[in-house]
Design an enzyme around this catalytic site. Structure first.
Site, PDB file in Angstrom:
ATOM      1  N   GLY A  76      34.719  58.060  32.808  1.00 12.58           N
ATOM      2  CA  GLY A  76      34.081  59.102  33.608  1.00 12.58           C
ATOM      3  C   GLY A  76      32.576  59.136  33.462  1.00 12.58           C
ATOM      4  O   GLY A  76      31.939  60.117  33.848  1.00 12.58           O
TER       5      GLY A  76
ATOM      6  N   CYS B  59      31.712  39.254  30.357  1.00 16.75           N
ATOM      7  CA  CYS B  59      31.307  38.060  29.634  1.00 16.75           C
ATOM      8  C   CYS B  59      30.033  38.288  28.848  1.00 16.75           C
ATOM      9  O   CYS B  59      29.446  39.359  28.872  1.00 16.75           O
ATOM     10  CB  CYS B  59      31.074  36.904  30.620  1.00 16.75           C
ATOM     11  SG  CYS B  59      32.408  36.641  31.793  1.00 16.75           S
TER      12      CYS B  59
END
Length: 627
Positions: free
Chosen positions: A362, A2
């Site tokens: 990653g 958000c």
């Protein structure tokens, strides 16, 4: 995921207009296109834009309150252990009206107060308004995956997920912080807690803040210790790493919307995809970005992993695409930001959003397990440095560096750089490795008035403070701690957050779970970097799931062909932007010197692409936010 915003007039208790909160949230609507809401009561206003990930129903609407409306929250992020926390709270007598992690934070705060932060595993930035104590509490996750900015003038506190939302308040003045300005050109990003603006700050990772009528108090609630567990063997470390990381990946696969992964073909993202494939019974959706240049293109490595694990693989090649998005980059970063890998990150996020709403990455492998090439270079430099006494390094070697300084030939420049770095102590040598703008060049281009505004400030103070704070005497551990506290949250995580949110995509980083970070920090340095081999323990552990062609290939990084771009596709745009009559750079720099840098690069006598990119991104930011 958000965007949050709010204001608290803590001194005069003046009412906050609801229209302001609405404007602040609308400015970053792309962060949360699914829902929005505001809570305004007297001197406080909270707002949120929602990207629905967990509990897609209206019960997840924010701002959210406790049943008695005593606490109100706006929250950005994900709490991965919220189900476990929810069960514990239910046992304590709490009841819930939603299935969200947001509501769990509310009641966790009621139960534990500020100590609730010790229970959370996730990425987050949130604000809680306590009606009983008339206090506003802000917090940011331990490593800084989610942003939180605030402005204060001694009367009010304004906060938001993005600076542009704070700038919607007309009481906020747009004055440049010249220390941050200097930091930007040295590091190519602006380290926490500074921003390019005076009086606007980043809440530092692992920090929280409480605001009452008496003022603002900020404190650190989390840090990572590098005290080594010397009893840990290689076999034990391999097993523990896979166990801890697998659990971290599993937690981050909880989602009520489509989920996938970034796949670069490097060790980190490939290992995450391999673990995901073992945790679900359908193909992992993977996304990769390549370049129309074999030197920079990693797609062929990503395909090896995609084929090995039969993923639903998607690719996009960046070809003559940078020019199209440069203004978008400046808009989304809100302040100067010169990591050019933002370009492929923008496109991989765009590609991923076409397929999924959540993607695992990653990020964090290099900082936790010594994966960057600079750690190898630093090791070599220290081996040479330690062969000479201090007086010799600071006199003879420094003198030799000065002799080579004027030469333009590549081998001479490399010799000058090496000798210059060697003439300093190891902490300053690492600072030089981390910075992109040579001091002699800076002294030539900077406007003297701006230089006076900067004063005696030294950007080295940023890395020096963290280097000295690390609770270890091991040099590698000290620089890993420094990068975890500065480069990672200030550059890498900023890039990923802004580029993913530009496309309403949530990105989760299992390697940056605080349990994984703590485990990595506890390992002896020799298990991370071993006789010139980077990420040693990761390679040993991932040997079970990845082929040698992935584990032991040369690291390429998420690089772009900047030097060619400035002589090709970006040449016209960059030239017209940098040297137009309305260029803001002239307010700060000697433009004749910048023209010399440009011409030297165009003639291919020297590669100044990183410096030119920093000028270009500064100018594009200046035009949008300061002109």
């Amino acid at each position: 995921m958000c965007g949050i915003a709010g204001k608290f007039n803590y001194k005069d208790q003046k009412a906050v207009p609801q229209s302001l909160i609405e404007k602040m949230c609308e400015k970053m609507a792309y962060r949360g296109p699914d829902d929005h809401g505001e809570y305004v009561q007297g001197p406080v206003g909270l707002g949120q834009r929602r990207l629905s990930i967990i509990d897609l129903s209206e019960k997840g609407h924010q701002p959210m309150a406790t049943a008695d409306a005593g606490l109100w929250i706006v929250f950005n992020g994900e709490i991965y252990n919220f189900l476990e926390l929810r069960k514990d709270l239910i046992k304590k007598g709490y009841s819930f009206k939603s299935d969200t992690d947001t509501e769990v934070i509310l009641y966790l705060y009621r139960e534990y107060g500020e100590e609730c932060l010790q229970h959370l595993r996730g990425m987050f930035a949130f604000a809680i308004w306590d009606t009983d104590t008339s206090s506003l509490f802000l917090a940011r996750d331990p490593i800084g995956k989610k942003p939180l900015f605030y402005y204060t003038d001694g009367e009010s506190l304004i906060f938001a997920s993005e600076i542009k939302s704070i700038l919607e308040d007309t009481s906020v003045t747009r004055q440049i912080n010249y220390e941050a300005f200097y930091d930007y050109f040295k590091y190519q990003y602006i380290p926490d807690p500074k921003t390019i603006y005076k009086n606007i700050f980043k809440l530092k990772p692992g920090h929280c803040l409480k605001c009452t009528k008496n003022g603002i108090k900020e404190k650190e609630y989390w840090d990572v210790s590098f005290k080594e567990d010397s009893s840990c063997s290689i076999e034990q470390a391999k097993e523990q790493f896979l166990e801890i990381l697998t659990e971290s990946v599993k937690l981050r696969m909880i989602s009520d919307v489509p989920l996938g992964a970034f796949l670069s073909g490097g060790i980190d993202s490939s290992g995450i995809v391999a673990l995901m494939a073992g945790l679900q019974d359908h193909p992992v959706t993977t996304c990769s970005i390549g370049f129309d240049s074999e030197v920079y293109d990693e797609i062929r490595f990503a395909r090896i992993v995609a084929d090995l694990y039969h993923t639903d693989h998607n690719e996009f090649t960046v070809k003559n695409k940078a020019e199209q998005i440069l203004k978008d980059l400046a808009f989304h970063f809100d302040e100067p930001f010169a990591d050019s890998s933002a370009v492929p990150t923008y496109y991989v996020c765009k590609l991923a959003r076409e397929k999924v709403t959540v993607a695992l990455s990653g990020d964090g492998g290099d900082e936790n397990f010594a994966g960057y090439e600079k750690y190898y270079i630093d090791d070599i430099e220290n081996r040479i440095r330690n062969k000479f006494p201090g007086w010799m390094r600071k006199s003879l070697i420094h003198s030799l560096a000065k002799i080579l300084s004027p030469w333009n030939a590549s081998i001479m420049r490399k010799g000058h750089t090496l000798l210059n770095t060697l003439s300093f102590d190891s902490d300053y040598g690492f600072y030089l490795t981390n910075t992109q703008f040579e001091q002699s060049l800076w002294d030539r281009v900077i406007n003297q008035e701006i230089s006076r505004n900067i004063g005696d400030y030294d950007p080295f103070s940023v890395t020096r403070a963290y280097y000295n704070k690390a609770d270890t005497d091991n040099h590698l551990s000290k620089i890993l701690y420094t990068d975890l506290k500065s480069y990672l949250p200030g550059d890498i995580l900023v890039k990923v957050d802004r580029m993913s949110m530009a496309h309403s995509l949530e990105v989760r980083a299992p390697i940056l779970d605080k349990n994984v970070i703590a485990f990595a920090a506890s390992l002896p340095a020799r298990l991370k970097y071993r006789q010139g081999e980077k990420k040693y323990i990761m390679k040993q552990a991932f040997a079970k799931v990845l082929p040698d062609s992935i584990l032991y290939r040369k690291k390429m990084g998420f690089s772009v062909p900047l030097d060619d771009w400035f002589r090709g596709e970006l040449k016209e745009l960059a030239s017209s932007t940098l040297f137009s009559a309305e260029s803001g750079l002239g307010n700060f720099f000697n433009m004749e010197e910048i023209k010399r840098i440009w011409e030297t690069h165009q003639s291919e006598k020297r590669n100044y692409s990183d410096v030119l990119w920093s000028f270009l991104m500064f100018e594009l930011w200046y035009k949008q936010f300061m002109a």
